[in-house]
Design a protein around this motif. Structure first.
Motif: not given
Length: 408
Positions: A215-234
């Protein structure tokens, strides 16, 4: 010959955008694996109601060394009467191992106080792995069919799960998940008759796991401030997972992944990647972390070290389109998309002799591995060749790794 060459160049130039879109579509459809292990935040389609018809079918066939060719398909069913609920029905069958898989899911997006929430429930039996954060399933399948290389270790999970996810500003996510499932071991000795380039080479064995119910309890979070989803430069990408398991396996785990993209000169960029994972309470193979080989320390063999602790970092300087300014590539249609990158990476996985009693036990016992190398890149990672060599150890051989549909 000159006329043929000019016509070919013109043909490729006119269709380069379409080829790029085709490869990007392949990345979107095939590269993303269905489930994740310790690392990896598996995103769920945040707007299926506008993307799918009332009934929309899909197919995702793939290959692994245990089941052979896996025929997988399913359908999204959008319920008009109970809008906006959507049901997903998936089925898969492994031709060699004759293993059935299924996933029956229902999900519902709703808005509350100007925030979007998702509720999803799954009833499943799946062939999965703890290693899909290193390489995508499509890329791994191609390596198996063509080169008799499989970078996953497989086992079966059967059970159910429910989750609730909060989407913030459309790109940041937080999720809580509860699941109950059985671990089922899969065959150890494997083979596959016929590959294109490696003769009678055999696959490595698929290791057994410790069976039991979890039995599993998971807490997950994701923060994404990239300027491009697939080819980010910053920008910055950061995800974290905190997990507690019960039943036959009482464990606790903490896993972090980060990427920082920093623009430098012209189109060049500096990419900083880091991962850290720690688990206590189990030495079962399905709970351990491994490092070495593709996706981690590419100058070392696959699964070079394994343990309850893992740290990994990589620094990449990507020269982007600067290669075309140095070499005479202006007459080649893909010249501006070609790039060179240099990288240094280090890491270790350790503490596999005894069960840890605390999450961060033994942090001072690791022996950091280091390598460095050069990457030849096309279209920001659509195709990549890595040349890597171990440093601070007595290994002088270069290791060459071919990658595609992946990122720097």
């Amino acid at each position: 010959m000159s006329t043929i060459k000019n016509n070919l160049e013109q043909f490729l130039q006119n269709r380069a955008p379409y080829l790029h879109l085709l490869l990007t579509a392949a990345f979107l459809v095939l590269f993303i694996a269905d489930s994740r292990a310790q690392f990896g935040y598996n995103k769920i389609d945040d707007d299926p109601l506008t993307e799918f018809q009332v009934v929309d079918f899909f197919s995702r066939p793939h290959f692994n060394r245990v089941e052979g060719v896996v025929l997988q398909g399913g359908a999204f069913v959008r319920h008009q009467k109970f809008w906006p609920v959507i049901t997903t029905i998936q089925g898969a069958y492994g031709i060699k191992y004759r293993n059935w898989q299924y996933d029956l899911a229902m999900q519902h997006w709703f808005t509350f106080t100007n925030q979007d929430f998702l509720f999803k429930a799954d009833y499943f039996r799946e062939t999965t792995t703890r290693d899909n954060w290193k390489i995508g399933r499509f890329e791994n399948s191609v390596a198996g069919v063509l080169l008799r290389e499989d970078f996953y270790n497989y086992y079966t999970r059967e059970g159910w799960k429910v989750l609730c996810e909060n989407r913030i500003f459309g790109v940041h996510h937080s999720r809580i998940e509860y699941a109950e499932y059985d671990y089922i071991s899969m065959p150890v000795n494997t083979n596959f008759a016929g590959t294109l380039y490696v003769g009678n080479k055999k696959f490595r064995p698929n290791p057994a796991i410790v069976e039991g119910r979890e039995r599993s309890v998971r807490f997950m979070f994701l923060v994404d401030s990239r300027d491009n989803l697939f080819f980010p430069s910053r920008g910055v990408y950061f995800e974290g997972i905190v997990e507690k398991t019960m039943g036959d396996f009482h464990t606790a785990g903490f896993f972090l992944t980060s990427a920082h993209y920093i623009p430098t000169f012209r189109k060049q960029k500096l990419v900083l990647n880091a991962q850290a994972g720690f688990r206590q309470g189990s030495l079962a193979p399905q709970h351990l972390l491994s490092i070495g080989g593709i996706g981690t320390l590419c100058a070392y063999p696959e699964f070079y070290r394994t343990g309850q602790n893992l740290v990994y970092a990589r620094i990449t300087w990507d020269f982007a389109g600067e290669l075309s300014r140095i070499l005479p590539l202006e007459r080649i249609p893909t010249g501006e998309a070609a790039s060179v990158a240099i990288f240094v990476e280090c890491g270790d996985a350790w503490h596999s002799q005894n069960v840890k009693r605390s999450l961060f036990e033994g942090l001072n016992t690791h022996d950091i591995l280091t390598d460095a190398g050069l990457s030849l890149i096309l279209a920001d990672g659509i195709f990549r060749i890595d040349f890597a060599r171990q440093i601070l150890h007595d290994q002088d051989d270069w290791r060459i790794t071919l990658r595609f549909l992946t990122k720097v």
